[in-house]
Write an enzyme that holds these catalytic residues in place. Structure first.
Site, PDB file in Angstrom:
ATOM      1  N   GLU A  54      -8.380 -10.843  64.792  1.00 27.31           N
ATOM      2  CA  GLU A  54      -8.069  -9.449  65.092  1.00 27.31           C
ATOM      3  C   GLU A  54      -7.837  -9.222  66.579  1.00 27.31           C
ATOM      4  O   GLU A  54      -6.994  -8.431  66.981  1.00 27.31           O
ATOM      5  CB  GLU A  54      -9.178  -8.525  64.576  1.00 27.31           C
ATOM      6  CG  GLU A  54      -9.182  -8.335  63.059  1.00 27.31           C
ATOM      7  CD  GLU A  54      -9.592  -9.580  62.284  1.00 27.31           C
ATOM      8  OE1 GLU A  54     -10.201 -10.494  62.882  1.00 27.31           O
ATOM      9  OE2 GLU A  54      -9.290  -9.655  61.078  1.00 27.31           O
ATOM     10  N   HIS A 113     -17.590  -2.995  54.866  1.00 25.03           N
ATOM     11  CA  HIS A 113     -16.182  -2.691  54.560  1.00 25.03           C
ATOM     12  C   HIS A 113     -15.962  -1.213  54.271  1.00 25.03           C
ATOM     13  O   HIS A 113     -14.917  -0.842  53.738  1.00 25.03           O
ATOM     14  CB  HIS A 113     -15.723  -3.488  53.328  1.00 25.03           C
ATOM     15  CG  HIS A 113     -15.509  -4.943  53.568  1.00 25.03           C
ATOM     16  ND1 HIS A 113     -16.502  -5.784  53.984  1.00 25.03           N
ATOM     17  CD2 HIS A 113     -14.394  -5.708  53.446  1.00 25.03           C
ATOM     18  CE1 HIS A 113     -16.012  -7.014  54.093  1.00 25.03           C
ATOM     19  NE2 HIS A 113     -14.742  -6.993  53.781  1.00 25.03           N
TER      20      HIS A 113
END
Ligand SMILES: Cc1ncc(C[n+]2csc(CCOP(=O)(O)OP(=O)(O)O)c2C)c(N)n1
Ligand SMILES: [Mg+2]
Lengths: 324, 343
Positions: free
Chosen positions: A60, A129
């Site tokens: 990322e 998440h």
């Protein structure tokens, strides 16, 4: 006007902007053949080729970091993070770099970068998440944070974000992808940094953004049937935060509820409330109420997850107590 | 090495005697700037900065190989790089004094974090290793737009331990980007020796693991650094992807003005390192190549001293940044009233 889903609205914004401007390209994990983890970039690889829809290695920091470099190099990257939770791995790039380079180098460089990410809960994806981390990023001067609630706003705001010369974190909500709404057929923009009245009312102002706008609207519907008229303000952008419609509404209703999926303590509701106190103290009939996420890492079990997020019922109850 | 060898080394690379003199001058200037900034720091006039003493050959030699269109992603120690790139000494000092006429950051960053769109120097990073990510993105932009440009990324031995290093190396190799990874291995990351950063003998051993070429060079030898960088650039331009160049050099001062290496280094070791001086090295080369006379040395020294003196006075006389501009450039454009667009 056509009726399309939120997912299609995001995709159409991407496609239209990519057709309009050859400098716009997409990079991220799974954006190519797979079509994005929430199917937003589906078929775009075929349409635009792998130069403009680029799968990256799983890192990322480099997705956003290389995006910054490419943006400084004159391109207009749209980086996709599979979820905002993984955005934490890119937080150095967002916070220490994207948000600051224009300032630190005295306006010499611009970072016209869009980082798209999915946020929020509701899909039983548990604690790592399901977070609403917008406050971490909205806290940072130099970073714009956009969280659309409707297909109309999703499309118009994403197009505005891509054309914006500043870095924009654009957070989608996974539960909103299937919802449908009217969007104009032609090109249009929704300005970044403009809150929007989603329903007019006179007794109480309900402030929300992203999925909580729908919770607020549902609550307003129920309240309406019971004789309480609620006005719903959608913040749409968290930085720059446009409080003007909120204050105007509050001066009319004298009551406010903030509905937020993020955690209450240090959350965005706290900022919204204090700005109302600062700017409209004389109009206050009662303390401002926050309907917020429970302060817990998101549990997995469906029944427990449901308890951790504000519902229309919570908002209705709060409004009744407030108006009393 | 014999004089024959020396001559053939710079000439074999297509460098003329004037180039060698220019390299020498840039290294002398770099050192003069560095020395003056260090002294000004001790006088309390310039705040924290990182010296590049000992790394002049690695910096000047590599930057000298670049074409004007190439991009540079740098760290906080690259004074020699920006000098070789053509930044004026006045600009360097206006920055160090955080003056309003500094074209780099105008009072918004710690000294030494250069950034110049004009010179294609991307914004220097202070979080270690992050410029590696920006650099590969810049290279991506060049490829995307079909431009014949490479990006050189400067970083230290310590930076090779970061996740950004790994991710950037892998990203650049996977996408065959025109990148030169230029690692200045000065053996230290503040007080931590490079034996605690990595377990391989040379960092270039890692290059193969990314599927890229690795070149080990003597970072004290400006000609060798130049040659390796130019070869790496040639690979980059022709689409062969990134190259990792490790330039072994010495850090001849403490990490920054705020550090004191007596806490972690033995004086004998520091003294021994001083013998590895890139300027003395070049001097020896020039002598052997008949490019040296006392006049060259004296002239270079005097010219550099004059430039630095002029720049110091220029910076001292320059105004501080305007308080009224403290809040400018937070966003690229100032939004006046969002609602005007709305109605
Ligand atoms: C992400 C990050 N971690 C730690 C630091 C503190 N720090 C500044 S310089 C440095 C050492 C870097 O060593 P190296 O990469 O070898 O570069 P050098 O200073 O030797 O040029 C450290 C640990 C930092 N700036 N950024
Ligand atoms: Mg080092």
């Amino acid at each position: 006007m056509t009726l399309i889903t939120y997912r299609d609205a995001v995709r159409d914004a991407l496609r239209e902007e990519m057709h309009r401007d050859p400098r716009v390209f997409i990079m991220g994990e799974e954006v190519g053949v797979w079509g994005g983890s929430y199917a937003v970039t589906q078929n775009m690889l075929r349409e635009f080729g792998d130069k403009r829809v680029r799968d990256t290695p799983i890192a990322e920091g480099i997705i956003v970091g290389a995006g910054i470099g490419a943006a400084m190099g004159g391109l207009r990257p749209v980086c996709e993070l599979m979820t905002v939770n993984f955005g934490l791995l890119a937080s150095d790039m967002l916070i220490n770099h994207a948000a600051k380079l224009h300032y630190m180098f005295a306006g010499q460089v611009k970072v016209p970068l869009v980082v798209r990410a999915v946020g929020g809960s509701g899909r039983q994806l548990a604690a790592t998440h399901s977070q609403s981390l917008e406050v971490l990023f909205a806290y940072i001067p130099g970073l714009k944070v956009v969280m659309p609630a409707t297909p109309y706003d999703a499309k118009g705001l994403l197009k505005a974000a891509i054309r914006d010369d500043d870095p924009v974190l654009y957070i989608e909500h996974s539960l909103l992808y299937p919802i449908k709404g009217e969007v104009p057929t032609g090109d249009y923009l929704v300005p970044i940094g403009a809150s929007d009245i989603k329903r007019e009312g006179k007794d109480v102002t309900i402030i929300a953004w992203s999925r909580m706008v729908h919770v607020a609207l549902q609550a307003a519907e129920i309240l309406g049937r019971e004789g309480i008229s609620a006005e719903v303000v959608d913040l749409r952008t968290l930085r720059p935060l446009d409080m003007e419609p909120v204050i105007r509404s509050f001066m009319k209703t004298n009551h406010a509820i903030v509905v937020e999926e993020d955690w209450r303590t240090f959350g965005i509701g706290a900022e919204v409330a204090v700005q109302i106190y600062e700017q409209a103290f004389g109009y206050l009939d009662a303390p401002i109420v926050r309907c917020a996420g429970a302060e817990v890492p998101m549990p997995y079990a469906k029944n427990l997850e449901a308890l951790a997020v504000p519902t229309a019922g919570d908002v209705v109850r709060a409004a009744k107590e407030l108006i009393g | 090495m014999s004089a024959e060898n020396h001559i053939s080394r710079h000439e074999a690379l297509g460098l003329h005697g004037e180039d060698v003199h220019e390299l020498y001058y840039q290294m002398v200037l770099t050192r003069t700037v560095d020395d003056r900034l260090w002294n000004l720091n001790r006088q309390g006039k310039v705040l924290a900065f990182a010296s590049c003493l000992g790394q002049e050959a690695a910096q000047v030699g590599s930057a000298y190989a670049l074409a004007p269109d190439d991009w540079l992603a740098i760290s906080y120690r690259e004074h020699g790089v920006v000098i070789a790139r053509g930044m004026s000494v006045r600009d360097i000092f206006a920055y160090a004094y955080h003056r309003d006429n500094d074209p780099n950051t105008r009072g918004r960053q710690i000294p030494g974090h250069y950034g110049s769109q004009k010179l294609h120097i991307l914004t220097a990073s202070s979080p270690v290793g992050t410029q590696l990510a920006h650099g590969v993105g810049s290279a991506w932009a060049s490829v995307y737009e079909g431009k014949r440009e490479a990006t050189i990324i400067y970083f230290g031995d310590g930076a090779t331990s970061t996740g950004d290093f790994h991710a950037a190396a892998n990203f650049a190799a996977v996408h065959k980007l025109p990148v030169v990874f230029l690692c200045q291995n000065n053996e230290w990351a503040i007080s931590v020796p490079n034996t605690l950063q990595y377990a391989v003998k040379h960092l270039t051993e890692r290059a193969a693991g990314y599927g890229m070429m690795g070149t080990l060079v003597d970072g004290l030898d400006v000609i060798e650094v130049f040659g390796a960088t130019r070869a790496a650039l040639a690979r980059a331009y022709s689409g062969e992807g990134p190259t990792f160049v490790e330039a072994k050099c010495k850090r001849l001062r403490s990490h920054t003005t705020e550090d004191d290496d007596r806490r972690y280094r033995r004086r004998e070791d520091v003294e021994a390192d001083r013998a590895h001086d890139p300027l003395a090295n070049l001097e020896a080369y020039m002598k052997a190549a008949s490019l040296w006379d006392e006049g060259v040395a004296r002239q270079a020294g005097e010219k550099a001293a004059a430039e630095v003196e002029d720049a110091t006075q220029y910076a001292e006389a320059s105004p501080l940044p305007k308080p009224s501009e403290t809040l400018t450039h937070i966003f690229a454009e100032v939004k006046t009233d969002a609602h005007q667009n709305d109605d």
